[in-house]
Scaffold this motif. Structure first.
Motif, PDB file in Angstrom:
ATOM      1  N   ASN A  92      29.625  42.816  36.005  1.00 15.77           N
ATOM      2  CA  ASN A  92      30.538  43.676  36.740  1.00 15.77           C
ATOM      3  C   ASN A  92      30.587  45.014  36.042  1.00 15.77           C
ATOM      4  O   ASN A  92      31.207  45.163  34.994  1.00 15.77           O
TER       5      ASN A  92
ATOM      6  N   VAL B 160      24.287  43.213  39.611  1.00 15.70           N
ATOM      7  CA  VAL B 160      25.378  44.051  39.100  1.00 15.70           C
ATOM      8  C   VAL B 160      26.378  44.309  40.220  1.00 15.70           C
ATOM      9  O   VAL B 160      25.994  44.671  41.332  1.00 15.70           O
ATOM     10  N   LEU B 161      27.644  44.071  39.933  1.00 15.15           N
ATOM     11  CA  LEU B 161      28.708  44.298  40.912  1.00 15.15           C
ATOM     12  C   LEU B 161      29.660  45.372  40.410  1.00 15.15           C
ATOM     13  O   LEU B 161      29.758  45.629  39.214  1.00 15.15           O
ATOM     14  N   ASN B 162      30.367  45.966  41.339  1.00 23.79           N
ATOM     15  CA  ASN B 162      31.482  46.848  40.988  1.00 23.79           C
ATOM     16  C   ASN B 162      32.631  46.493  41.928  1.00 23.79           C
ATOM     17  O   ASN B 162      33.118  47.322  42.687  1.00 23.79           O
ATOM     18  N   THR B 163      33.004  45.214  41.863  1.00 20.21           N
ATOM     19  CA  THR B 163      33.943  44.674  42.845  1.00 20.21           C
ATOM     20  C   THR B 163      35.188  44.130  42.169  1.00 20.21           C
ATOM     21  O   THR B 163      35.101  43.380  41.202  1.00 20.21           O
ATOM     22  N   GLU B 164      36.345  44.507  42.712  1.00 23.30           N
ATOM     23  CA  GLU B 164      37.630  44.003  42.226  1.00 23.30           C
ATOM     24  C   GLU B 164      38.410  43.461  43.411  1.00 23.30           C
ATOM     25  O   GLU B 164      38.348  44.009  44.507  1.00 23.30           O
TER      26      GLU B 164
ATOM     27  N   SER C 245      38.105  41.094  38.413  1.00 21.85           N
ATOM     28  CA  SER C 245      36.710  41.339  38.740  1.00 21.85           C
ATOM     29  C   SER C 245      35.984  40.003  38.889  1.00 21.85           C
ATOM     30  O   SER C 245      36.443  38.973  38.391  1.00 21.85           O
ATOM     31  N   ILE C 246      34.846  40.031  39.553  1.00 18.91           N
ATOM     32  CA  ILE C 246      34.053  38.821  39.761  1.00 18.91           C
ATOM     33  C   ILE C 246      33.024  38.703  38.642  1.00 18.91           C
ATOM     34  O   ILE C 246      32.173  39.583  38.468  1.00 18.91           O
ATOM     35  N   ASP C 247      33.097  37.616  37.876  1.00 13.48           N
ATOM     36  CA  ASP C 247      32.141  37.386  36.789  1.00 13.48           C
ATOM     37  C   ASP C 247      30.985  36.479  37.220  1.00 13.48           C
ATOM     38  O   ASP C 247      29.891  36.564  36.669  1.00 13.48           O
ATOM     39  N   ASN C 248      31.260  35.604  38.172  1.00  9.55           N
ATOM     40  CA  ASN C 248      30.209  34.711  38.633  1.00  9.55           C
ATOM     41  C   ASN C 248      30.568  34.108  39.983  1.00  9.55           C
ATOM     42  O   ASN C 248      31.727  34.172  40.420  1.00  9.55           O
TER      43      ASN C 248
END
Length: 229
Positions: free
Chosen positions: A228, A110-114, A200-203
């Motif tokens: 994300n 799980v990410l929270n990155t933009e 956002s990063i999906d993969n």
């Protein structure tokens, strides 16, 4: 690292050198016999962001048609060059599942990155879109990869060329002498703070690639999906 300061310093130094005709022309871009290959972990910006970049590149192309502009298919952000491109590398030299397993250990589910693509910077060989991250997740992933690959005993060349710390995307390379250098520099300055968009990063993707990440030479090896949040 303060990315804004880093990009700004790189821009000022590079523009000064380009102004003095001290820039590097890549003689291998159009050479079919170029056999430099490696493997890279990367992410791709979404189409909307790529199209904004193409608007910028269209202006560059109209001004300097003999230079190399990246098509949408080749625009990417390098997370880490696992094996930097070199002559003679091919996939038969490695056991791919081992590499996939090491990378999986280092990627959060799980990410929270933009990432915000805002403005451009330059080097003496290319023009780059500046990427700004909203947290340290990508840096943390890179550090984890460095540790895991060092301990794995697998072939890698991480950080041998340079230590990557940014989220930039190279979009333009010099392959000829600039015909309209002054106009070129004015156009670069025009886009110095242009907002190309956020995403956002999906993969993440592990790919086998040439030096320029040209789509016709890239082989996608594994996709690592993430959520994300």
């Amino acid at each position: 690292m303060n990315l804004e300061e880093h990009y700004s310093k790189l821009y000022k130094e590079s523009i000064r050198k380009i102004s003095s005709n001290d820039y590097e022309i890549d003689d291998l871009i159009d050479v079919d016999s170029d056999k430099r290959f490696g493997i890279t972990l990367l992410i791709e910006p979404p189409l909307q962001v790529k199209n904004e970049i193409q608007n910028f590149l269209k202006e560059l192309r109209n001004l300097e048609p003999n230079q190399y502009c990246y098509p949408n298919s080749d625009i990417h952000i390098t997370i880490l060059s696992i094996i930097s491109c070199y002559n003679g590398f091919n996939l038969n030299k490695i056991n791919l599942p081992d590499y996939v397993n090491v990378i999986k250990k280092c990627l959060p589910s799980v990410l929270n990155t933009e990432i915000n693509f805002k403005g451009i910077t330059a080097s003496t060989s290319c023009v780059m879109v500046q990427g700004f991250m909203n947290n340290t997740v990508i840096d943390d992933i890179r550090d984890s990869l460095r540790i895991e690959f060092k301990e794995s005993g697998l072939e890698h060349t991480i950080d041998e060329r340079y230590t990557i710390k940014t989220a930039h995307s190279t979009v333009f390379r010099f392959k000829k002498t600039l015909d309209k250098k002054d106009d070129f520099l004015k156009l670069i300055e025009k886009y110095r703070d242009y907002d190309f968009g956020s995403f956002s990063i999906d993969n993440f993707e592990l790919v086998y690639n040439d030096w320029y990440q040209r789509a016709n030479h890239v082989k996608k090896l594994h996709k690592f999906g993430v959520i994300n949040a």
